[in-house]
Design a protein around this motif. Structure first.
Motif, PDB file in Angstrom:
ATOM      1  N   ILE A 517       0.861  -1.185   0.000  1.00 50.18           N
ATOM      2  CA  ILE A 517       0.000   0.000   0.000  1.00 50.18           C
ATOM      3  C   ILE A 517       0.898   1.236   0.000  1.00 50.18           C
ATOM      4  O   ILE A 517       1.772   1.378   0.849  1.00 50.18           O
ATOM      5  CB  ILE A 517      -0.929   0.010   1.226  1.00 50.18           C
ATOM      6  N   THR A 518       0.679   2.134  -0.934  1.00 47.49           N
ATOM      7  CA  THR A 518       1.566   3.281  -1.112  1.00 47.49           C
ATOM      8  C   THR A 518       0.817   4.605  -0.962  1.00 47.49           C
ATOM      9  O   THR A 518      -0.413   4.634  -0.819  1.00 47.49           O
ATOM     10  CB  THR A 518       2.230   3.228  -2.502  1.00 47.49           C
ATOM     11  N   ASP A 519       1.574   5.694  -1.043  1.00 47.73           N
ATOM     12  CA  ASP A 519       0.985   7.029  -0.989  1.00 47.73           C
ATOM     13  C   ASP A 519      -0.051   7.228  -2.080  1.00 47.73           C
ATOM     14  O   ASP A 519      -1.116   7.820  -1.854  1.00 47.73           O
ATOM     15  CB  ASP A 519       2.079   8.094  -1.140  1.00 47.73           C
ATOM     16  N   ALA A 520       0.267   6.747  -3.282  1.00 46.38           N
ATOM     17  CA  ALA A 520      -0.639   6.956  -4.411  1.00 46.38           C
ATOM     18  C   ALA A 520      -1.989   6.284  -4.166  1.00 46.38           C
ATOM     19  O   ALA A 520      -3.052   6.855  -4.457  1.00 46.38           O
ATOM     20  CB  ALA A 520      -0.002   6.414  -5.693  1.00 46.38           C
ATOM     21  N   GLY A 521      -1.959   5.070  -3.610  1.00 49.24           N
ATOM     22  CA  GLY A 521      -3.208   4.373  -3.341  1.00 49.24           C
ATOM     23  C   GLY A 521      -4.047   5.073  -2.296  1.00 49.24           C
ATOM     24  O   GLY A 521      -5.273   5.196  -2.433  1.00 49.24           O
ATOM     25  N   VAL A 522      -3.405   5.548  -1.227  1.00 44.57           N
ATOM     26  CA  VAL A 522      -4.143   6.249  -0.172  1.00 44.57           C
ATOM     27  C   VAL A 522      -4.722   7.555  -0.707  1.00 44.57           C
ATOM     28  O   VAL A 522      -5.868   7.913  -0.425  1.00 44.57           O
ATOM     29  CB  VAL A 522      -3.222   6.497   1.032  1.00 44.57           C
ATOM     30  N   THR A 523      -3.941   8.280  -1.494  1.00 43.14           N
ATOM     31  CA  THR A 523      -4.407   9.543  -2.059  1.00 43.14           C
ATOM     32  C   THR A 523      -5.619   9.331  -2.960  1.00 43.14           C
ATOM     33  O   THR A 523      -6.557  10.134  -2.972  1.00 43.14           O
ATOM     34  CB  THR A 523      -3.275  10.212  -2.853  1.00 43.14           C
ATOM     35  N   GLN A 524      -5.620   8.245  -3.700  1.00 42.43           N
ATOM     36  CA  GLN A 524      -6.732   7.966  -4.606  1.00 42.43           C
ATOM     37  C   GLN A 524      -7.969   7.489  -3.853  1.00 42.43           C
ATOM     38  O   GLN A 524      -9.103   7.788  -4.248  1.00 42.43           O
ATOM     39  CB  GLN A 524      -6.306   6.895  -5.620  1.00 42.43           C
ATOM     40  N   ALA A 525      -7.776   6.764  -2.734  1.00 49.27           N
ATOM     41  CA  ALA A 525      -8.914   6.123  -2.066  1.00 49.27           C
ATOM     42  C   ALA A 525      -9.624   7.034  -1.073  1.00 49.27           C
ATOM     43  O   ALA A 525     -10.859   6.989  -0.954  1.00 49.27           O
ATOM     44  CB  ALA A 525      -8.432   4.858  -1.349  1.00 49.27           C
ATOM     45  N   THR A 526      -8.886   7.844  -0.338  1.00 48.43           N
ATOM     46  CA  THR A 526      -9.502   8.598   0.764  1.00 48.43           C
ATOM     47  C   THR A 526     -10.633   9.534   0.341  1.00 48.43           C
ATOM     48  O   THR A 526     -11.606   9.679   1.092  1.00 48.43           O
ATOM     49  CB  THR A 526      -8.425   9.376   1.537  1.00 48.43           C
ATOM     50  N   PRO A 527     -10.589  10.181  -0.829  1.00 52.31           N
ATOM     51  CA  PRO A 527     -11.741  11.024  -1.195  1.00 52.31           C
ATOM     52  C   PRO A 527     -13.042  10.247  -1.358  1.00 52.31           C
ATOM     53  O   PRO A 527     -14.128  10.833  -1.253  1.00 52.31           O
ATOM     54  CB  PRO A 527     -11.303  11.663  -2.522  1.00 52.31           C
ATOM     55  N   LEU A 528     -12.949   8.942  -1.597  1.00 51.88           N
ATOM     56  CA  LEU A 528     -14.153   8.132  -1.799  1.00 51.88           C
ATOM     57  C   LEU A 528     -14.744   7.625  -0.491  1.00 51.88           C
ATOM     58  O   LEU A 528     -15.870   7.114  -0.482  1.00 51.88           O
ATOM     59  CB  LEU A 528     -13.821   6.942  -2.708  1.00 51.88           C
ATOM     60  N   LEU A 529     -13.986   7.749   0.591  1.00 53.64           N
ATOM     61  CA  LEU A 529     -14.437   7.228   1.891  1.00 53.64           C
ATOM     62  C   LEU A 529     -14.855   8.396   2.778  1.00 53.64           C
ATOM     63  O   LEU A 529     -14.176   8.772   3.729  1.00 53.64           O
ATOM     64  CB  LEU A 529     -13.319   6.410   2.545  1.00 53.64           C
ATOM     65  N   ALA A 530     -16.006   8.957   2.473  1.00 55.77           N
ATOM     66  CA  ALA A 530     -16.452  10.174   3.156  1.00 55.77           C
ATOM     67  C   ALA A 530     -16.791   9.937   4.622  1.00 55.77           C
ATOM     68  O   ALA A 530     -16.721  10.855   5.436  1.00 55.77           O
ATOM     69  CB  ALA A 530     -17.664  10.753   2.420  1.00 55.77           C
ATOM     70  N   ARG A 531     -17.152   8.717   4.994  1.00 57.13           N
ATOM     71  CA  ARG A 531     -17.559   8.418   6.367  1.00 57.13           C
ATOM     72  C   ARG A 531     -16.420   7.869   7.220  1.00 57.13           C
ATOM     73  O   ARG A 531     -16.620   7.575   8.390  1.00 57.13           O
ATOM     74  CB  ARG A 531     -18.710   7.413   6.363  1.00 57.13           C
ATOM     75  N   LEU A 532     -15.250   7.727   6.652  1.00 57.16           N
ATOM     76  CA  LEU A 532     -14.141   7.086   7.364  1.00 57.16           C
ATOM     77  C   LEU A 532     -13.712   7.912   8.575  1.00 57.16           C
ATOM     78  O   LEU A 532     -13.492   9.118   8.483  1.00 57.16           O
ATOM     79  CB  LEU A 532     -12.954   6.906   6.417  1.00 57.16           C
ATOM     80  N   GLN A 533     -13.613   7.231   9.736  1.00 49.62           N
ATOM     81  CA  GLN A 533     -13.186   7.873  10.974  1.00 49.62           C
ATOM     82  C   GLN A 533     -11.840   7.349  11.464  1.00 49.62           C
ATOM     83  O   GLN A 533     -11.081   8.087  12.105  1.00 49.62           O
ATOM     84  CB  GLN A 533     -14.239   7.658  12.068  1.00 49.62           C
TER      85      GLN A 533
END
Length: 545
Positions: A517-533
């Motif tokens: 899991i890399t920076d690029a993957g986290v950057t791409q995924a986090t905008p889609l997880l609006a409810r993530l705490q």
């Protein structure tokens, strides 16, 4: 701490409190709400926040919890008289209130609090080091209709007062500790309303348990005794003689209990609904079949009972009065195999909602196939550390068989005992066939993990054979809230992107020790997880960027 850092912290804390005040004001007028505020202290900002709570939510607030706080007595006493609708109050861990021993020491304070808390039903006084007879009496005199009382982890002197060198409570009410005599007094006074009691991790003794169970008029429905290491089978039998109406019983961590206690519970508590006996290491299969034959039983937790095999659970559930289980926990029960899981899935298919099989290390894809085929109503599934589970099990496909390599001629061994030039003599006696264990029927082309459409929590931690091939195909659950994929070295950013796209309801995601899991993957995924705490990324290929 440097001055600049301290000023920054104060500014941030003030901003947080302002946001909380706005939220509190927006909730004003709503009935039946509960509030949890953590990390409050004795500062002026915290006092202002509590004043806002009393002003806007006072007549409507039914539940208040203050975990991790260090409030002053004045702050809380200024709030409580406004909470006239309060039904649940959680003061666990608030040692700052009880340390001085002066809490509610004035009669006018007690009258104000009593008028507000006369309808309180649930009081949590767990993990209090400085709770004493005096402060306990003052507080409980303001709550005459308690239904649930929690004292887990609090310092209670059941038999001996170390400060006075005499039996606890023998002389007069103590200002240093809470005694059994005072606790029993409360149970006698409120026996007509009290139905739930939590005395976990209080070092309760067998004789003390007998004393509490024998209180006249006390009819408990829920009793929690977690971590009571001195309790024995005989003390449990004595308890059940006087409290046969228990619906929920927690005996986890009572390490001296054996299967005799299991049999006693099964025979005495005919209306039992929830039972937990986790970490009771001396329990075996004996009596478990009688236990799961109770028609009223809905939840059974036997995690870390390492001598269990699950065969007696299957036997009991197969009977005419087998329990309709909704929750089943077998964490770290290494005797559980595919055959038991297959049978349990068939027997509990219509009712089971939560299943915990963490660290049942011998489970394979056959168990996964049985779960997704028969337990499609699951909302919680934990399969962490089941290292034999592969992509094929999650996909619902039969694993391809590997062709055995044919011998390629003579071969040399380390001792040169047989180099292949001569065949060994035949054994004149027929070889004894090895014992064959019963194997559940093979499920070919069965359902995949997608069949669990209502899943809300899934744990696949340390299932190290899983790869992107299955994670990207089967983790597509719109209602999934908690997901753990920690310690899966073969998954990459592709799995993270797929999870983020197909699991929009996630509030907690663990990817610890996923090295791909890399920076690029986290950057791409986090905008889609609006409810993530909560997002755990320790030991991933993540940089400060």
């Amino acid at each position: 701490m440097r001055l600049r850092d301290r000023e920054t912290w104060v500014i941030l804390w003030a901003f947080v409190l302002l946001v909380l005040m706005a939220v509190i004001r927006s909730l004003g007028g709503r009935s039946g709400c509960s509030l949890v505020i953590s990390q409050l202290d004795g500062s002026s900002l915290s006092r202002v926040l509590l004043m806002e709570v009393g002003k806007w939510l006072g007549p409507h607030l039914e539940g208040l919890s203050l975990p991790g706080s260090s409030l002053t007595e004045a702050s809380l006493l200024a709030l409580l008289p406004h909470l006239t609708a309060l039904r649940r109050l959680d003061l666990s861990g608030l040692d700052s209130l009880f340390m001085s021993g002066a809490f509610l020491s004035r009669e006018e304070q007690r009258q104000q609090v009593r008028s507000a808390l006369c309808g309180l039903e649930e009081l949590n006084l767990s993990h209090l080091r400085y709770l004493s007879d005096l402060t306990f009496n003052r507080l409980t005199s303001c709550t005459p209709r308690l239904r649930r009382l929690a004292l887990a982890g609090s310092h209670i002197a059941f038999e001996f007062d170390p400060y006075r060198g005499c039996p606890a409570g023998a002389a007069r009410d103590s200002s240093a500790l809470l005694s059994l005599r005072n606790l029993r007094r409360l149970l006698v006074e409120q026996s007509s309303t009290l139905v739930a009691l939590d005395l976990s991790r209080t070092s309760i003794t067998p004789q003390t348990l007998r004393t509490i169970a024998q209180v006249e008029g006390l009819r408990l429905q829920e009793l929690c005794l977690q971590g009571s290491k001195e309790l024995t089978d005989y003390s449990v039998e004595a308890l059940l003689q006087h409290q046969a109406g228990l619906l929920r019983l927690d005996l986890s961590g009572c390490t001296e209990l054996t299967s005799r206690a299991v049999v006693a519970v099964a025979r005495a508590l005919k209306n039992l609904q929830h039972l937990s006996m986790c970490q009771d290491w001396k329990i075996t299969d004996k009596g478990v079949d009688e236990l799961v034959s109770l028609a009223s039983l809905r939840s059974l937790e036997l995690s870390e009972c390492t001598h269990l095999t699950g065969a007696t659970v299957v036997k009991g559930l197969s009977g005419p009065t087998g329990a309709q289980l909704e929750r089943l926990a077998f964490r770290s029960c290494t005797g559980i195999r595919d055959l038991e899981v297959f049978s349990l899935a068939q027997l509990c298919g219509g009712t089971l909602r939560e299943l915990d099989l963490t660290s049942c290390i011998y489970l394979t894809d056959l168990s996964v196939s049985a779960i997704v085929t028969y337990l499609q109503g699951l909302v919680l599934l934990r399969l962490g550390w089941c290292k034999e589970i592969t992509d094929w099990g999650l996909l619902g496909l039969e694993a391809p068989t590997r062709r055995e390599r044919e011998p390629e001629g003579p071969s040399f061994t380390r001792t040169f005992g047989n180099m292949g030039f001569f065949q060994p003599p035949k054994n004149p006696f027929p070889a004894r066939p090895p014992p064959v264990e019963p194997v559940p029927p093979t499920m070919q082309g069965g359902a995949s993990l997608l069949a669990l459409g209502g899943l809300q929590e899934l744990d696949l931690s340390a299932c190290c054979l899983l790869t992107d091939m299955s994670i990207t195909q089967v983790l597509r659950h719109r209602e999934l809230r908690r997901l753990s994929l920690a310690l899966l070295p073969e998954i990459s950013d592709a799995s993270l992107a797929s999870v983020a796209s197909h699991c929009p309801s996630l509030t907690s995601l663990s990817l610890n020790h996923c090295g791909r899991i890399t920076d690029a993957g986290v950057t791409q995924a986090t905008p889609l997880l609006a409810r993530l705490q909560h997002l755990s990324l320790s030991h991933c290929d993540i940089t400060d960027r």
